[in-house]
Motif scaffolding. Structure first.
Motif, PDB file in Angstrom:
ATOM      1  N   ASN A   1       0.831  -1.212   0.000  1.00  0.00           N
ATOM      2  CA  ASN A   1       0.000   0.000   0.000  1.00  0.00           C
ATOM      3  C   ASN A   1       0.862   1.258   0.000  1.00  0.00           C
ATOM      4  O   ASN A   1       0.755   2.119   0.877  1.00  0.00           O
ATOM      5  N   ARG A   2       1.701   1.371  -0.992  1.00  0.00           N
ATOM      6  CA  ARG A   2       2.587   2.525  -1.113  1.00  0.00           C
ATOM      7  C   ARG A   2       2.444   3.113  -2.511  1.00  0.00           C
ATOM      8  O   ARG A   2       1.855   2.507  -3.402  1.00  0.00           O
ATOM      9  N   GLY A   3       2.975   4.284  -2.699  1.00  0.00           N
ATOM     10  CA  GLY A   3       2.943   4.885  -4.028  1.00  0.00           C
ATOM     11  C   GLY A   3       1.535   5.251  -4.452  1.00  0.00           C
ATOM     12  O   GLY A   3       0.897   6.125  -3.888  1.00  0.00           O
ATOM     13  N   GLY A   4       1.007   4.529  -5.446  1.00  0.00           N
ATOM     14  CA  GLY A   4      -0.251   4.903  -6.075  1.00  0.00           C
ATOM     15  C   GLY A   4      -1.490   4.749  -5.235  1.00  0.00           C
ATOM     16  O   GLY A   4      -2.516   5.363  -5.536  1.00  0.00           O
ATOM     17  N   GLY A   5      -1.487   3.925  -4.210  1.00  0.00           N
ATOM     18  CA  GLY A   5      -2.700   3.760  -3.408  1.00  0.00           C
ATOM     19  C   GLY A   5      -2.722   2.436  -2.686  1.00  0.00           C
ATOM     20  O   GLY A   5      -1.719   1.728  -2.595  1.00  0.00           O
ATOM     21  N   ALA A   6      -3.904   2.089  -2.170  1.00  0.00           N
ATOM     22  CA  ALA A   6      -4.073   0.889  -1.357  1.00  0.00           C
ATOM     23  C   ALA A   6      -4.428  -0.307  -2.230  1.00  0.00           C
ATOM     24  O   ALA A   6      -5.409  -0.277  -2.975  1.00  0.00           O
ATOM     25  N   VAL A   7      -3.640  -1.366  -2.127  1.00  0.00           N
ATOM     26  CA  VAL A   7      -3.954  -2.639  -2.767  1.00  0.00           C
ATOM     27  C   VAL A   7      -4.668  -3.547  -1.774  1.00  0.00           C
ATOM     28  O   VAL A   7      -5.682  -4.164  -2.089  1.00  0.00           O
ATOM     29  N   VAL A   8      -4.158  -3.619  -0.549  1.00  0.00           N
ATOM     30  CA  VAL A   8      -4.687  -4.520   0.474  1.00  0.00           C
ATOM     31  C   VAL A   8      -5.615  -3.756   1.415  1.00  0.00           C
ATOM     32  O   VAL A   8      -5.273  -2.666   1.896  1.00  0.00           O
ATOM     33  N   HIS A   9      -6.785  -4.343   1.688  1.00  0.00           N
ATOM     34  CA  HIS A   9      -7.765  -3.761   2.609  1.00  0.00           C
ATOM     35  C   HIS A   9      -8.101  -4.796   3.677  1.00  0.00           C
ATOM     36  O   HIS A   9      -8.488  -5.925   3.350  1.00  0.00           O
ATOM     37  N   ASN A  10      -7.968  -4.426   4.933  1.00  0.00           N
ATOM     38  CA  ASN A  10      -8.353  -5.296   6.036  1.00  0.00           C
ATOM     39  C   ASN A  10      -9.843  -5.101   6.330  1.00  0.00           C
ATOM     40  O   ASN A  10     -10.405  -4.051   6.037  1.00  0.00           O
ATOM     41  N   THR A  11     -10.475  -6.112   6.918  1.00  0.00           N
ATOM     42  CA  THR A  11     -11.900  -6.043   7.245  1.00  0.00           C
ATOM     43  C   THR A  11     -12.076  -5.848   8.746  1.00  0.00           C
ATOM     44  O   THR A  11     -11.445  -6.548   9.543  1.00  0.00           O
ATOM     45  N   TYR A  12     -12.957  -4.911   9.111  1.00  0.00           N
ATOM     46  CA  TYR A  12     -13.210  -4.581  10.517  1.00  0.00           C
ATOM     47  C   TYR A  12     -14.681  -4.838  10.829  1.00  0.00           C
ATOM     48  O   TYR A  12     -15.571  -4.257  10.209  1.00  0.00           O
ATOM     49  N   GLN A  13     -14.913  -5.736  11.814  1.00  0.00           N
ATOM     50  CA  GLN A  13     -16.266  -6.150  12.178  1.00  0.00           C
ATOM     51  C   GLN A  13     -16.761  -5.303  13.353  1.00  0.00           C
ATOM     52  O   GLN A  13     -16.246  -5.406  14.464  1.00  0.00           O
ATOM     53  N   CYS A  14     -17.781  -4.507  13.101  1.00  0.00           N
ATOM     54  CA  CYS A  14     -18.201  -3.509  14.084  1.00  0.00           C
ATOM     55  C   CYS A  14     -19.143  -4.042  15.140  1.00  0.00           C
ATOM     56  O   CYS A  14     -19.565  -3.285  16.020  1.00  0.00           O
ATOM     57  N   TYR A  15     -19.484  -5.318  15.101  1.00  0.00           N
ATOM     58  CA  TYR A  15     -20.251  -5.879  16.214  1.00  0.00           C
ATOM     59  C   TYR A  15     -19.331  -6.256  17.376  1.00  0.00           C
ATOM     60  O   TYR A  15     -19.801  -6.617  18.450  1.00  0.00           O
TER      61      TYR A  15
ATOM     62  N   GLU B   1       3.824   5.503   9.547  1.00  0.00           N
ATOM     63  CA  GLU B   1       4.826   4.796   8.748  1.00  0.00           C
ATOM     64  C   GLU B   1       4.780   5.176   7.272  1.00  0.00           C
ATOM     65  O   GLU B   1       5.640   4.751   6.499  1.00  0.00           O
ATOM     66  N   GLY B   2       3.783   5.943   6.860  1.00  0.00           N
ATOM     67  CA  GLY B   2       3.776   6.476   5.511  1.00  0.00           C
ATOM     68  C   GLY B   2       3.207   5.595   4.427  1.00  0.00           C
ATOM     69  O   GLY B   2       3.528   5.773   3.256  1.00  0.00           O
ATOM     70  N   TRP B   3       2.329   4.625   4.777  1.00  0.00           N
ATOM     71  CA  TRP B   3       1.668   3.838   3.747  1.00  0.00           C
ATOM     72  C   TRP B   3       0.164   4.107   3.784  1.00  0.00           C
ATOM     73  O   TRP B   3      -0.340   4.765   4.682  1.00  0.00           O
ATOM     74  N   HIS B   4      -0.552   3.603   2.786  1.00  0.00           N
ATOM     75  CA  HIS B   4      -1.982   3.878   2.658  1.00  0.00           C
ATOM     76  C   HIS B   4      -2.799   2.849   3.433  1.00  0.00           C
ATOM     77  O   HIS B   4      -2.659   1.640   3.219  1.00  0.00           O
ATOM     78  N   PHE B   5      -3.660   3.332   4.303  1.00  0.00           N
ATOM     79  CA  PHE B   5      -4.547   2.469   5.059  1.00  0.00           C
ATOM     80  C   PHE B   5      -5.737   2.083   4.177  1.00  0.00           C
ATOM     81  O   PHE B   5      -6.295   2.917   3.468  1.00  0.00           O
ATOM     82  N   GLY B   6      -6.125   0.800   4.194  1.00  0.00           N
ATOM     83  CA  GLY B   6      -7.282   0.334   3.438  1.00  0.00           C
ATOM     84  C   GLY B   6      -8.189  -0.474   4.337  1.00  0.00           C
ATOM     85  O   GLY B   6      -7.723  -1.335   5.092  1.00  0.00           O
TER      86      GLY B   6
END
Length: 524
Positions: free
Chosen positions: A325-339, A357-362
């Motif tokens: 997830n650097r440079g052009g954007g986010a490739v990897v996205h983690n899943t967050y369960q809100c229950y 750390e300077g990378w894109h959060f997904g």
């Protein structure tokens, strides 16, 4: 079985939509699904008529296989023109392409969350009503087969939706996250966390090191090697600031555990040589899939799973995001369960780490899929229930998570796009997300805020969003009838309450749309 998420575009046939002050009132006058245009009364209200009569009652066990009860021909005759036609795009990539084009412009985001289950894999017995698929480890061949399915889905996404697609990965299909490398890496991070090992000065580092490890020659060599690796990592990326856990491999952890002054969780978590080889193979599969996705311009969503797997899965996601997830954007996205009660703090912690750390959060934000199992397990093992006490608390957590993810510091500063998929059938939550976008000045087309719903459900949300330029997606499963049968059964089981509450509203919207078309045709 595979699945895709078809992006709905502004070219979807237009129906009237009422605009509110800061957003759009999704469903006030709906955009009907193009797939329903020929038969407007199709849909949950037509496919599952019994659900509109009252709240659904969850069975204590997952429903039995209709194939086992009725036989192949009877199942095909009943299921194919109803459940299959409504909730599944087709049996192959060509049929998927047609289904997506029916939603408007063919822009896809495939999400292969439920690949064909290899014959050697079995699902765990349900402790409670089964909420989603869980894999038992059944050998490296089965893990390799699952990897190939995920890779095939990524390739399919790249062909059907270049530069605009998603593919999802389920970690439990690729190895044993709870008992292999990710669990060991989590324990490494805990062991070296906080201020236990100062990283700015070699002398202070070595003094702290020998408080944890013996002062043998092997330990002195390990201390020097670790500090040198830490310096090299910091030179590569100043923003990292020095992470000891990040430069200690799983293999090195096994060697260091023999040097500990006291036996504890760190030593206990160290892997045997055989376990280390299996762990490396699992991590190689995941890294290979992320690399393939990056090369093909496909985004990856890593599915959330049970809480006893999730710390390891989170650790994997963070490492993959650091790398890809650097440079052009986010490739990897983690899943967050809100229950889950711990989700809000974890989401903020991971986003802050990415910014530091300077990378894109997904992120993909969902309410969750394992509620009954998590509560049953907590009660059985005697620990605190990890799930919010009420559905209202879950709704509040989801809405707060969306608001935070869309207004976090790196998005406000312009360092990163939002890179958030809002996966919800809840109209109020979708409208709140649109309000946040309006208040934050996030452009519908360029901010990388995505909205997703299942094929055949909440069409009044998906198509209204797509009509107004938002990046709206449909989760589109595909495969042969019997490959997708477990998916259809899970959807019926998991979403019974949702359908019972929403189906009357969707039916009213469809009837209203049918009446509007009739009046337009008659010139009234």
């Amino acid at each position: 079985m595979g699945s895709v998420v078809g992006r709905v575009s502004e070219e979807t046939p237009k129906f009237h939509v009422v605009r509110r002050a800061a957003t759009y009132e999704c469903g006030a006058t709906p955009r009907a699904s193009p797939r329903r245009a020929a038969t407007p009364t199709a849909g949950p209200s037509g496919t599952w008529p019994g659900l509109r009569r009252g709240p659904a009652r969850r069975p204590r066990r997952a429903p039995p296989s209709p194939r086992r009860v009725l036989g192949d021909r009877a199942v095909a005759a009943v299921v194919r023109p109803t459940f299959f036609a409504h909730f599944v795009a087709g049996e192959d990539e060509a049929e998927v392409r047609g289904a997506v084009e029916a939603c408007g412009r063919a822009a896809l985001a495939p999400s292969s969350t439920t690949p064909p289950r290899p014959a050697s894999r079995t699902r765990r017995p349900a402790l409670a009503p089964r909420q989603a698929r869980v894999y038992d480890y059944a050998g490296e061949a089965a893990c390799d087969a699952a990897r190939d399915v995920f890779a095939g889905a990524i390739e399919a996404v790249a062909r059907v939706a270049p530069e605009d697609g998603f593919a999802a990965i389920k970690v439990t299909a690729l190895g044993q996250p709870g008992s292999s490398a990710p669990g060991a890496r989590v324990e490494t991070a805990r062991f070296f966390g906080g201020e236990r090992l100062p990283t700015s000065d070699r002398g202070a580092f070595e003094a702290a090191w020998f408080g944890l490890f013996t002062e043998s020659a092997a330990s002195r060599a390990a201390a020097a090697e670790t500090f040198n690796a830490l310096e090299a990592a910091t030179q590569r990326c100043r923003a990292l600031g020095g992470s000891v856990a990040g430069v200690i491999s799983v293999k090195r952890m096994r060697e260091l555990s023999a040097l500990c002054r006291e036996a504890g969780p760190f030593a206990a978590a160290a892997l045997t040589e055989e376990e280390g080889a299996l762990a490396d193979a699992m991590l190689d599969r995941l890294d290979g899939l992320a690399a393939l996705a990056a090369a093909r311009g496909v985004r990856v969503m890593v599915d959330a799973e049970h809480t006893y797997f999730q710390p390891a899965i989170d650790h994997i996601c963070l490492e993959l995001m650091r790398k890809y997830n650097r440079g052009g954007g986010a490739v990897v996205h983690n899943t967050y369960q809100c229950y889950l009660t711990a989700t809000a703090a974890k989401l903020e912690r991971h986003a802050a780490l990415a910014n530091r750390e300077g990378w894109h959060f997904g992120a993909k934000l969902v309410r969750g899929a394992y509620l009954h199992l998590e509560r049953a397990r907590a009660a059985r093992l005697g620990y605190a229930d990890p799930v919010h006490a009420t559905i209202e608390d879950t709704h509040a957590c989801f809405d707060a998570a969306v608001a935070f993810a869309l207004a976090r510091p790196d998005v406000r500063s312009g360092r990163s796009a939002a890179n958030v998929l809002v996966a919800s059938h809840n109209r109020a939550s979708v409208e709140r997300a649109l309000d946040v976008m309006a208040n934050e000045g996030l452009d519908a087309r360029t901010s990388k805020v995505y909205f997703g719903q299942l094929l055949g459900m909440a069409d009044h949300l998906t198509f209204t969003l797509g009509a107004h330029g938002y990046r709206a997606y449909k989760y589109v499963p595909y495969g042969s009838l019997y490959e997708v049968m477990p998916y259809l059964l899970r959807r019926a089981h998991e979403n019974g309450d949702l359908l019972s509450s929403n189906v009357a509203g969707e039916r009213a919207l469809l009837v209203g749309e049918l009446a509007r078309r009739a009046r337009a045709a008659l010139g009234v």
